[in-house]
Scaffold this active site. Structure first.
Site, short mmCIF file in Angstrom:
data_model
loop_
_atom_site.label_atom_id
_atom_site.label_comp_id
_atom_site.label_asym_id
_atom_site.label_seq_id
_atom_site.Cartn_x
_atom_site.Cartn_y
_atom_site.Cartn_z
CG ASN A 7 28.32 -1.60 29.93
OD1 ASN A 7 28.62 -1.95 30.97
ND2 ASN A 7 29.01 -1.18 28.97
NE ARG A 229 41.10 0.30 33.74
CZ ARG A 229 40.36 -0.44 32.91
NH1 ARG A 229 40.50 -1.52 32.55
NH2 ARG A 229 39.22 0.27 32.83
CD GLU A 376 32.22 -0.98 24.17
OE1 GLU A 376 32.09 0.13 24.57
OE2 GLU A 376 33.06 -1.79 24.74
#
Ligand code: AMP
Length: 602
Positions: A7, A229, A376
């Site tokens: 990743n 964000r 994940e």
């Protein structure tokens, strides 16, 4: 088989060698602050070692040999952030695919280039094994048009590929599956709001196993408040700031790296620090926390409305798994949904890879509140192993007869009585391809808010539940919105009015646009190398209108006969004539590779 999962993010690289079935780690490593003077690597729980100034390429050159030393790896799973419109399922990587990913980099400039660097380095280090791309966007490929479309001019959206894609797919899917497992229910029966709250954060509405809404959009900037964000923002703000002279690169940086919790709190993006400062009375930190919680609560309510309710709300990611305070703020006002937080359970909740779920709702609520540990890497590793194992499937080209299934109606006993008179029996007119099924002499008129369609054929025999199957074009004529569903999957579907010779009834549910599907016997399934519930692609070779149909559901029963069914719109789009046949789509040149999507997609 052990799988290496890579990743490569914008400033970090995570690598795990794991067993794709159990998720057990043989080794793991993390590289932090890639591209800066303080870049460092940590293998397992060992000490950090400096990799000063390392780029993704140079860091991978150090990382990969250390990950692979003494281990045999049978496949590599790569996280790829943006799959665009093209990649909606895990895909085996070859040179041609790599160039397509490069073309997609424009859609995810922060992420895809680093993902590609990881793929190149890993293919060079492990040339003999299958490399599989697993896309963040893929789980959200099932978003209906109304959820993925922004209300801007259609031509502009089409020209620039502007639509909602959604991200964090492996995590949303993983925790939805784990929640169903914990609840002892079939995921296909559940409506779940999944909240992935990490440094990046997104929520998803997972309805009967499929993502139908999600908060991130064309890019991972939309939606929830995140570590750095902004999430949702009036687009007019961006336009106004641009007009005032802030250039796109600065705006991009501000909204991606200087906003969110960091921008509001002024003390960085780590919620632990923000919670500590808020407890000491820091007002900016308090504001950061309540804005974060408020935004999330808004989304949970909205997604419950989208799905007509929620059976569970799942919290995951660093914040969702660890911050009892944030969960408390979000969940304390969800009573209207039937979700009551149990404060003791919430405080005590601890999840890990071993004990991956904790319930934090009080007993007997309509909506359960769960904390689920996301994994994940395991999700990506599992997909990579599956694709690697399937790579040598299906020999020879097997053909499937394809037929158009025109709009039609199945009736239950109550409806037959009401429409044709008590104890009326349908009159068989002609047999259908599926054994025991027939077109009857009887016809009905469909009545919608906008218009009517007369002479719609009733199919027999009588069913347990009335079901009306129409095509998209019919929806416009009737003024109704029919969801795409498999036959019999009628929960939360809209109704329609039926007029018969002896009466009229208005159904409160049962109107669908039939999902294209293939009927086959278990022996057929074996020949094709598919299972009941698989979703496949079928290519049709017709006169001048060749077409590949995606999202074709495989239905297996000993009572079926091999045949694929499409509706009139789909048949016309492909110029389908009598005796048409399709083949399962294979990719990768000479290798016969069946692209199979997730089994629960049924
Ligand atoms: P992730 O991106 O999923 O690794 O999540 C990272 C974020 O989780 C950190 O930046 C923290 O804001 C948050 N986090 C981790 N542990 C805790 C905790 N115990 N309490 C509050 N926030 C936490």
């Amino acid at each position: 088989m052990q799988v290496l999962v890579l990743n490569c993010g914008s400033s970090s690289i995570k690598a795990d060698v794991l067993d794709p079935d159990s998720g057990a780690r043989a080794r793991y490593a993390r590289v932090e602050r890639v591209g800066t003077a303080t870049c460092a690597i940590r293998v397992g729980d060992g000490a950090e070692q400096a990799l000063d100034g390392a780029t993704h390429e140079t860091a991978l050159a150090v990382l990969l040999p250390r990950m692979l030393e003494g281990l045999t790896v049978g496949a590599v799973g790569h996280r790829v952030v943006h799959g665009g419109e093209r990649f909606t399922a895990p895909t085996r990587i070859d040179d041609a695919l790599l160039s397509e990913f490069e073309a997609l980099s424009a859609l995810a400039p922060l992420h895809n280039p680093h993902n590609i660097a990881g793929i190149r380095a890993a293919r060079a280090a492990l040339p003999g094994v299958a490399h599989v791309a697993v896309f963040d966007t893929a789980f959200h490929a099932t978003l209906p048009r109304r959820a993925r479309t922004y209300a801007i001019p259609t031509a502009l959206a089409a020209e620039h590929g502007i639509r909602r894609y959604g991200f964090h797919g492996p995590s949303h899917r993983w925790v939805a599956e784990r929640a169903a497992e914990f609840m002892g229910e079939d995921l296909r029966q559940l409506r779940i709001v999944t909240c992935h709250l990490g440094n990046g954060a997104s929520a998803a509405a997972v309805e009967y196993g499929r993502s139908v809404e999600t908060s991130m959009g064309m890019t991972p900037l939309e939606g929830l408040v995140m570590g750095t964000r902004s999430g949702d923002l009036d687009p007019g703000v961006v336009v106004e700031l641009a007009r005032r002279g802030i250039d796109p690169a600065t705006l991009d940086h501000t909204l991606n790296y200087e906003s969110g919790l960091a921008g509001l709190s002024g003390v960085g993006n780590d919620l632990r620090d923000i919670e500590a400062r808020a407890a000491e009375g820091d007002d900016a930190c308090r504001l950061a926390i309540i804005v974060f919680a408020h935004r999330l609560r808004k989304y949970i309510g909205a997604y419950a409305a989208v799905m007509g309710g929620a059976d569970a709300v799942v919290f995951t990611g660093g914040i969702g798994e660890n911050s009892a305070e944030m969960r408390h703020r979000v969940a304390q006002r969800l009573e209207f949904l039937g979700a009551r937080l149990d404060e003791d359970r919430n405080r005590a909740a601890r999840v890990s890879l071993e004990k991956w779920c904790a319930e934090i709702s009080a007993p007997h609520g309509r909506t359960r509140l769960l904390v689920v540990k996301t994994d994940e890497a395991h999700a990506i590793g599992r997909d990579a192993a599956r694709i690697a194992r399937e790579a040598d499937v299906v020999e020879g080209v097997l053909r499937i007869p394809v037929a158009i299934s025109a709009r039609h109606i199945h009736l239950d006993r109550r409806s037959i009585d009401a429409l044709f008179g008590a104890n009326y029996e349908l009159t068989p007119r002609s047999p259908l391809s599926q054994p025991g099924q027939y077109a009857s002499e009887e016809r009905l008129t469909l009545i919608g808010p906008k218009g009517e369609i007369p002479d719609v054929r009733v199919l027999g025999p009588e069913r347990a539940e009335t079901q009306v199957e129409i095509a998209r074009t019919d929806e416009f004529k009737l003024g109704v919105d029919a969801p795409v569903r498999g036959s019999g999957d009628l929960a939360s579907t809209p109704g329609i009015t039926l007029q018969g010779p002896k009466g009229r009834i208005t159904l409160d549910h049962g109107l669908i646009c039939a999902r294209r599907h293939i009927h086959m016997t278990p022996a057929d399934a074996k020949r094709f190398g598919v299972e009941h519930g698989d979703v496949v692609e079928v290519a049709l070779d017709t006169e001048g209108r060749d077409l590949v149909f995606g999202d074709v559901l495989v239905r297996v029963s000993p009572h079926y006969k091999l045949e694929m069914h499409v509706d009139t719109d789909e048949g016309n789009a492909a110029g389908l004539g009598r005796g048409a046949e399709g083949v399962l789509v294979h990719t990768e040149g000479a290798v016969r590779l069946l692209r199979r999507k997730v089994a629960f997609d049924a």
